[in-house]
Design a protein around this motif. Sequence first.
Motif, mmCIF file in Angstrom:
data_model
loop_
_atom_site.group_PDB
_atom_site.id
_atom_site.type_symbol
_atom_site.label_atom_id
_atom_site.label_comp_id
_atom_site.label_asym_id
_atom_site.label_seq_id
_atom_site.Cartn_x
_atom_site.Cartn_y
_atom_site.Cartn_z
ATOM 1 N N ILE A 100 0.819 -1.210 0.000
ATOM 2 C CA ILE A 100 0.000 0.000 0.000
ATOM 3 C C ILE A 100 0.856 1.264 0.000
ATOM 4 N N GLN A 101 1.967 1.260 0.737
ATOM 5 C CA GLN A 101 2.783 2.461 0.875
ATOM 6 C C GLN A 101 4.118 2.376 0.146
ATOM 7 N N THR A 102 4.881 1.333 0.419
ATOM 8 C CA THR A 102 6.249 1.284 -0.080
ATOM 9 C C THR A 102 6.317 1.126 -1.592
ATOM 10 N N VAL A 103 5.555 0.212 -2.142
ATOM 11 C CA VAL A 103 5.627 -0.032 -3.589
ATOM 12 C C VAL A 103 5.250 1.217 -4.388
ATOM 13 N N PRO A 104 4.121 1.893 -4.106
ATOM 14 C CA PRO A 104 3.822 3.106 -4.875
ATOM 15 C C PRO A 104 4.879 4.202 -4.711
ATOM 16 N N ALA A 105 5.391 4.371 -3.491
ATOM 17 C CA ALA A 105 6.418 5.396 -3.269
ATOM 18 C C ALA A 105 7.676 5.078 -4.072
ATOM 19 N N CYS A 106 8.088 3.825 -4.079
ATOM 20 C CA CYS A 106 9.283 3.437 -4.839
ATOM 21 C C CYS A 106 9.058 3.576 -6.341
ATOM 22 N N LEU A 107 7.869 3.262 -6.790
ATOM 23 C CA LEU A 107 7.536 3.441 -8.206
ATOM 24 C C LEU A 107 7.594 4.921 -8.587
ATOM 25 N N ALA A 108 7.045 5.775 -7.752
ATOM 26 C CA ALA A 108 7.098 7.213 -8.013
ATOM 27 C C ALA A 108 8.541 7.715 -8.021
ATOM 28 N N LEU A 109 9.346 7.226 -7.075
ATOM 29 C CA LEU A 109 10.767 7.602 -7.059
ATOM 30 C C LEU A 109 11.464 7.179 -8.354
ATOM 31 N N ALA A 110 11.145 5.988 -8.833
ATOM 32 C CA ALA A 110 11.748 5.510 -10.092
ATOM 33 C C ALA A 110 11.314 6.385 -11.265
ATOM 34 N N LEU A 111 10.030 6.735 -11.314
ATOM 35 C CA LEU A 111 9.534 7.599 -12.390
ATOM 36 C C LEU A 111 10.197 8.972 -12.346
ATOM 37 N N LEU A 112 10.377 9.508 -11.148
ATOM 38 C CA LEU A 112 11.070 10.797 -11.032
ATOM 39 C C LEU A 112 12.511 10.682 -11.508
ATOM 40 N N ALA A 113 13.185 9.605 -11.121
ATOM 41 C CA ALA A 113 14.575 9.402 -11.522
ATOM 42 C C ALA A 113 14.712 9.261 -13.036
ATOM 43 N N LEU A 114 13.707 8.658 -13.656
ATOM 44 C CA LEU A 114 13.725 8.467 -15.110
ATOM 45 C C LEU A 114 13.214 9.691 -15.876
ATOM 46 N N GLY A 115 12.731 10.679 -15.133
ATOM 47 C CA GLY A 115 12.211 11.885 -15.785
ATOM 48 C C GLY A 115 10.879 11.670 -16.483
ATOM 49 N N LEU A 116 10.144 10.706 -16.025
ATOM 50 C CA LEU A 116 8.847 10.419 -16.630
ATOM 51 C C LEU A 116 7.766 11.076 -15.825
#
Length: 116
Positions: A100-116
């Motif tokens: 509920i918390q960790t997976v979405p946050a990590c996905l958002a962090l990955a998207l930010l890192a990729l500039g998406l």
Amino acid sequence: MSLASILVALIALLHLYILILEMFLWERPAGLRAFGNTPQKAALTKVLAANQGLYNGFLAAGLVWGLWLGNEGTQIFFLLCIAIAGIYGGLTAARKILLIQTVPACLALALLALGL
């Protein structure tokens, strides 16, 4: 609006919803169902739950603030806080917190890192 910004906004809404559950619905059927509590346990823990809800509200506010400012650093900070809190909660309270918390946050962090 980027894909990362959309996910960050959704995570902020999720934490606002958690605030509502923990601060206002803890002893009601929706809160009891969400957290698997009995009315007796909920009555004993309502002050603690309200405190947790307030912290979730601060996390939501931080994400909204980061989006408002267009500041990825602020978003990253609050997403890391959410991911770490989710890991701790998943290890100590309920494994579903990881999803509920960790997976979405990590996905958002990955998207930010990729500039998406």
